[in-house]
Write a protein that holds these residues in place. Sequence first.
Motif, PDB file in Angstrom:
ATOM      1  N   ARG A 350      16.485  47.006  43.650  1.00 10.46           N
ATOM      2  CA  ARG A 350      15.954  47.321  42.334  1.00 10.46           C
ATOM      3  C   ARG A 350      15.161  48.609  42.410  1.00 10.46           C
ATOM      4  O   ARG A 350      14.243  48.726  43.221  1.00 10.46           O
ATOM      5  CB  ARG A 350      15.051  46.197  41.823  1.00 10.46           C
ATOM      6  N   CYS A 351      15.561  49.588  41.605  1.00 10.30           N
ATOM      7  CA  CYS A 351      14.934  50.908  41.681  1.00 10.30           C
ATOM      8  C   CYS A 351      13.426  50.801  41.464  1.00 10.30           C
ATOM      9  O   CYS A 351      12.978  50.145  40.515  1.00 10.30           O
ATOM     10  CB  CYS A 351      15.534  51.835  40.639  1.00 10.30           C
ATOM     11  N   PRO A 352      12.636  51.447  42.315  1.00  4.75           N
ATOM     12  CA  PRO A 352      11.183  51.425  42.111  1.00  4.75           C
ATOM     13  C   PRO A 352      10.765  52.280  40.923  1.00  4.75           C
ATOM     14  O   PRO A 352      11.434  53.249  40.554  1.00  4.75           O
ATOM     15  CB  PRO A 352      10.637  52.007  43.422  1.00  4.75           C
ATOM     16  N   ARG A 353       9.633  51.901  40.322  1.00  5.11           N
ATOM     17  CA  ARG A 353       9.051  52.642  39.215  1.00  5.11           C
ATOM     18  C   ARG A 353       7.730  53.290  39.608  1.00  5.11           C
ATOM     19  O   ARG A 353       7.283  54.245  38.994  1.00  5.11           O
ATOM     20  CB  ARG A 353       8.808  51.717  38.017  1.00  5.11           C
ATOM     21  N   ILE A 354       7.097  52.744  40.645  1.00  3.22           N
ATOM     22  CA  ILE A 354       5.757  53.176  41.048  1.00  3.22           C
ATOM     23  C   ILE A 354       5.758  53.417  42.555  1.00  3.22           C
ATOM     24  O   ILE A 354       6.364  52.658  43.318  1.00  3.22           O
ATOM     25  CB  ILE A 354       4.704  52.109  40.694  1.00  3.22           C
ATOM     26  N   VAL A 355       5.076  54.457  42.990  1.00  7.16           N
ATOM     27  CA  VAL A 355       4.858  54.702  44.405  1.00  7.16           C
ATOM     28  C   VAL A 355       3.367  54.925  44.628  1.00  7.16           C
ATOM     29  O   VAL A 355       2.685  55.522  43.786  1.00  7.16           O
ATOM     30  CB  VAL A 355       5.680  55.915  44.905  1.00  7.16           C
ATOM     31  N   ALA A 356       2.852  54.393  45.725  1.00  5.59           N
ATOM     32  CA  ALA A 356       1.456  54.618  46.111  1.00  5.59           C
ATOM     33  C   ALA A 356       1.435  55.332  47.447  1.00  5.59           C
ATOM     34  O   ALA A 356       2.247  55.036  48.334  1.00  5.59           O
ATOM     35  CB  ALA A 356       0.698  53.302  46.194  1.00  5.59           C
ATOM     36  N   THR A 357       0.522  56.292  47.598  1.00 11.33           N
ATOM     37  CA  THR A 357       0.367  57.039  48.838  1.00 11.33           C
ATOM     38  C   THR A 357      -1.081  56.974  49.293  1.00 11.33           C
ATOM     39  O   THR A 357      -2.003  56.980  48.481  1.00 11.33           O
ATOM     40  CB  THR A 357       0.785  58.510  48.648  1.00 11.33           C
ATOM     41  N   GLY A 358      -1.296  56.916  50.611  1.00  7.19           N
ATOM     42  CA  GLY A 358      -2.640  56.829  51.161  1.00  7.19           C
ATOM     43  C   GLY A 358      -2.875  57.880  52.220  1.00  7.19           C
ATOM     44  O   GLY A 358      -1.999  58.133  53.061  1.00  7.19           O
TER      45      GLY A 358
END
Length: 372
Positions: A350-358
């Motif tokens: 399922r294609c992602p809608r949100i990405v988080a980076t740290g």
Amino acid sequence: MFHVTFSKMISPVVTLPSPHDGGGITSLGMNESGDLLCCSSDDNTASIWDVRAPASPCGILAGHRETVNFVSFLSSDSNYIFTSSDDRTVRLWDRRRQATIRAWRGFADGVNCCRVNNNGRTLVSACDDGLVYCHEFGGGTTFTLSDACDRFMAAPQTVNDLIVTTLQGGTEVIITASEEGGVRSWLASSSEGRATSGVPDHFDVPGEATEGDVDEAGAAATDRLISSFDEINRPVNHILRFDSMLFCAAAEAVFCIPWNKSRGIVADVSAYADDPAGAPEAMALVGHTDFIRGLACLDHERLLTVSDDHHLMIWNTLTGEAISRNAVHETEIMAMTTDGRQDDDAEGFRCPRIVATGGLDGIVKVWQLNQS
């Protein structure tokens, strides 16, 4: 030199207040719906955030005695979170109570990551001692308290990452990525026996491991190895399988290794002797200038990567070309995660809608993916 511009495919949503008092981010995990985010740190804790109300964390997981290397939500129930640590333990937490439900000990060294297998009943962990540990823990939310462990030697050095997948016919396999550059696939269960044709007759693990070490570790590696690729010659930090390709982040490049759903890793095209036209081509994605710290598929043709070079890049996996190169942090990017499902076959993806980076400075940013 790259001439791509800042991508319109991503747009900032929120920057979280520094959750770990200056501690660097070591891992990020997000539930499938994308509303909950967990951040681990070298301050020995992990923090939980509601992305919709990010003024402060909604929970702190404290109990590890050294750096927390990895966090992951239980896919079947996001009330539960796994963590692994340099303190030689893996923990399962109830995020509502911010309490440890179970701690697995007995690892000989720090634990870099842990994954739940496809039927949700086995926890598979990658360790600095070169071993893979498989613990039965039950299924659903009925967690077994057994310490029974099946383990085997997978590398002469640190196992940095692993994933669990299934070959055609239902045979479950573990794919490992290690510090000396090896990428190998193994039978997940030592009781299954050899499941595919073309399995090597032996596997000589270089280094100082002795026969006694392998015996003590449980099943000998020679009984479990299915296929391997040992030509990268640099540390492989992260791996991701999607359909007929295995993406391997090694230093500043991503090596794209063909994957055969019947045989595993394709080290040469002879595995496609009956269908040479169907053999995918190996390639390398080169554009980052420092270590790559995360991989995620955006769709069937695009791969997202983040790196110590402060950049997030999006790639066309069919051509190997960079679509965009975006400076998104002021320090090294140490971790990335997405919502959606990164299942390794097209039908479960399922294609992602949100990405988080740290980042190394403890800053966590959440981005909207604009699928266009």
